[in-house]
Motif scaffolding. Structure first.
Motif, mmCIF file in Angstrom:
data_model
loop_
_atom_site.group_PDB
_atom_site.id
_atom_site.type_symbol
_atom_site.label_atom_id
_atom_site.label_comp_id
_atom_site.label_asym_id
_atom_site.label_seq_id
_atom_site.Cartn_x
_atom_site.Cartn_y
_atom_site.Cartn_z
ATOM 1 N N LYS A 92 0.826 -1.208 0.000
ATOM 2 C CA LYS A 92 0.000 0.000 0.000
ATOM 3 C C LYS A 92 0.858 1.255 0.000
ATOM 4 O O LYS A 92 0.522 2.229 -0.681
ATOM 5 N N THR A 93 1.949 1.237 0.746
ATOM 6 C CA THR A 93 2.845 2.392 0.754
ATOM 7 C C THR A 93 3.415 2.626 -0.630
ATOM 8 O O THR A 93 3.469 3.758 -1.105
ATOM 9 N N TRP A 94 3.824 1.570 -1.295
ATOM 10 C CA TRP A 94 4.384 1.713 -2.639
ATOM 11 C C TRP A 94 3.337 2.271 -3.596
ATOM 12 O O TRP A 94 3.605 3.225 -4.334
ATOM 13 N N LEU A 95 2.131 1.728 -3.597
ATOM 14 C CA LEU A 95 1.111 2.153 -4.542
ATOM 15 C C LEU A 95 0.682 3.597 -4.299
ATOM 16 O O LEU A 95 0.683 4.424 -5.218
ATOM 17 N N SER B 245 2.170 6.004 -2.501
ATOM 18 C CA SER B 245 3.254 6.982 -2.647
ATOM 19 C C SER B 245 3.646 7.163 -4.113
ATOM 20 O O SER B 245 4.016 8.264 -4.514
ATOM 21 N N THR B 246 3.555 6.121 -4.911
ATOM 22 C CA THR B 246 3.833 6.262 -6.336
ATOM 23 C C THR B 246 2.816 7.192 -6.982
ATOM 24 O O THR B 246 3.183 8.090 -7.750
ATOM 25 N N LEU B 247 1.546 6.992 -6.681
ATOM 26 C CA LEU B 247 0.516 7.863 -7.255
ATOM 27 C C LEU B 247 0.682 9.311 -6.803
ATOM 28 O O LEU B 247 0.629 10.239 -7.616
ATOM 29 N N VAL B 248 0.911 9.518 -5.508
ATOM 30 C CA VAL B 248 1.084 10.881 -4.992
ATOM 31 C C VAL B 248 2.332 11.525 -5.589
ATOM 32 O O VAL B 248 2.308 12.691 -5.993
ATOM 33 N N TRP C 231 12.940 4.573 -7.949
ATOM 34 C CA TRP C 231 13.390 4.930 -6.607
ATOM 35 C C TRP C 231 12.379 4.485 -5.561
ATOM 36 O O TRP C 231 12.736 3.971 -4.510
ATOM 37 N N ILE C 232 11.089 4.671 -5.836
ATOM 38 C CA ILE C 232 10.072 4.237 -4.871
ATOM 39 C C ILE C 232 10.047 2.714 -4.772
ATOM 40 O O ILE C 232 9.857 2.160 -3.687
ATOM 41 N N ILE C 233 10.269 2.029 -5.873
ATOM 42 C CA ILE C 233 10.384 0.567 -5.812
ATOM 43 C C ILE C 233 11.586 0.173 -4.957
ATOM 44 O O ILE C 233 11.494 -0.744 -4.130
ATOM 45 N N THR D 174 9.585 15.306 -3.595
ATOM 46 C CA THR D 174 8.539 14.628 -4.347
ATOM 47 C C THR D 174 8.783 13.127 -4.388
ATOM 48 O O THR D 174 7.856 12.331 -4.305
ATOM 49 N N MET D 175 10.046 12.730 -4.475
ATOM 50 C CA MET D 175 10.369 11.305 -4.557
ATOM 51 C C MET D 175 10.308 10.621 -3.199
ATOM 52 O O MET D 175 9.955 9.455 -3.114
#
Length: 140
Positions: free
Chosen positions: A13-16, A18-21, A56-58, A115-116
């Protein structure tokens, strides 16, 4: 729900989220700072920032798998839990900041860094807080 399952769902959930945001913030930032200039002739590198942010988020999400170590008995001390949940992602984030900026702090690069990293770290702290509430009330 078991501790391991909770942490795995928290990572996903954090990955999904935070990627969208991050992508929404990145699109807004790039649209506000768009310069009027001639299009490049040979190569269009506009997707490079999006790809870098996604990877990077991955990477941060894979790094957060270290939090699963906090489920093992030897890693359940306060210091070891702090290392597993926060210190490793923060060290990676600070390293990425100095890699992006080359030691020079500039406003535009700082905004891209935030942002990242900021959405990911905010959601990760939220799930850490929920993890502590859920499992400390069940097993004090």
């Amino acid at each position: 729900m078991s501790k391991g399952r909770f942490i795995l769902f928290a990572i996903l959930k954090t990955w999904l989220i935070s990627t969208l945001v991050s992508f929404v913030f990145l699109i807004l930032f790039l649209s506000f700072t768009k310069e009027v200039r001639d299009p490049p002739r040979n190569c269009d590198m506009s997707g490079l920032v999006y790809g870098f942010t996604l990877f990077w988020i991955i990477f941060l999400s894979l790094l957060s798998l270290n939090s699963l170590l906090s489920l093992l008995k030897p890693f359940q001390g306060k210091l070891k839990t702090a290392v597993c949940w926060f210190l490793l992602p923060v060290i990676a984030s600070v390293f990425s900041f100095f890699t992006i900026t080359d030691g020079k702090i500039d406003g535009e690069e700082t905004i891209i860094f935030l942002t990242m990293n900021l959405p990911w770290l905010a959601f990760w702290m939220f799930y850490y807080y929920r993890f502590n509430i859920r499992f400390n009330t069940i097993n004090p």
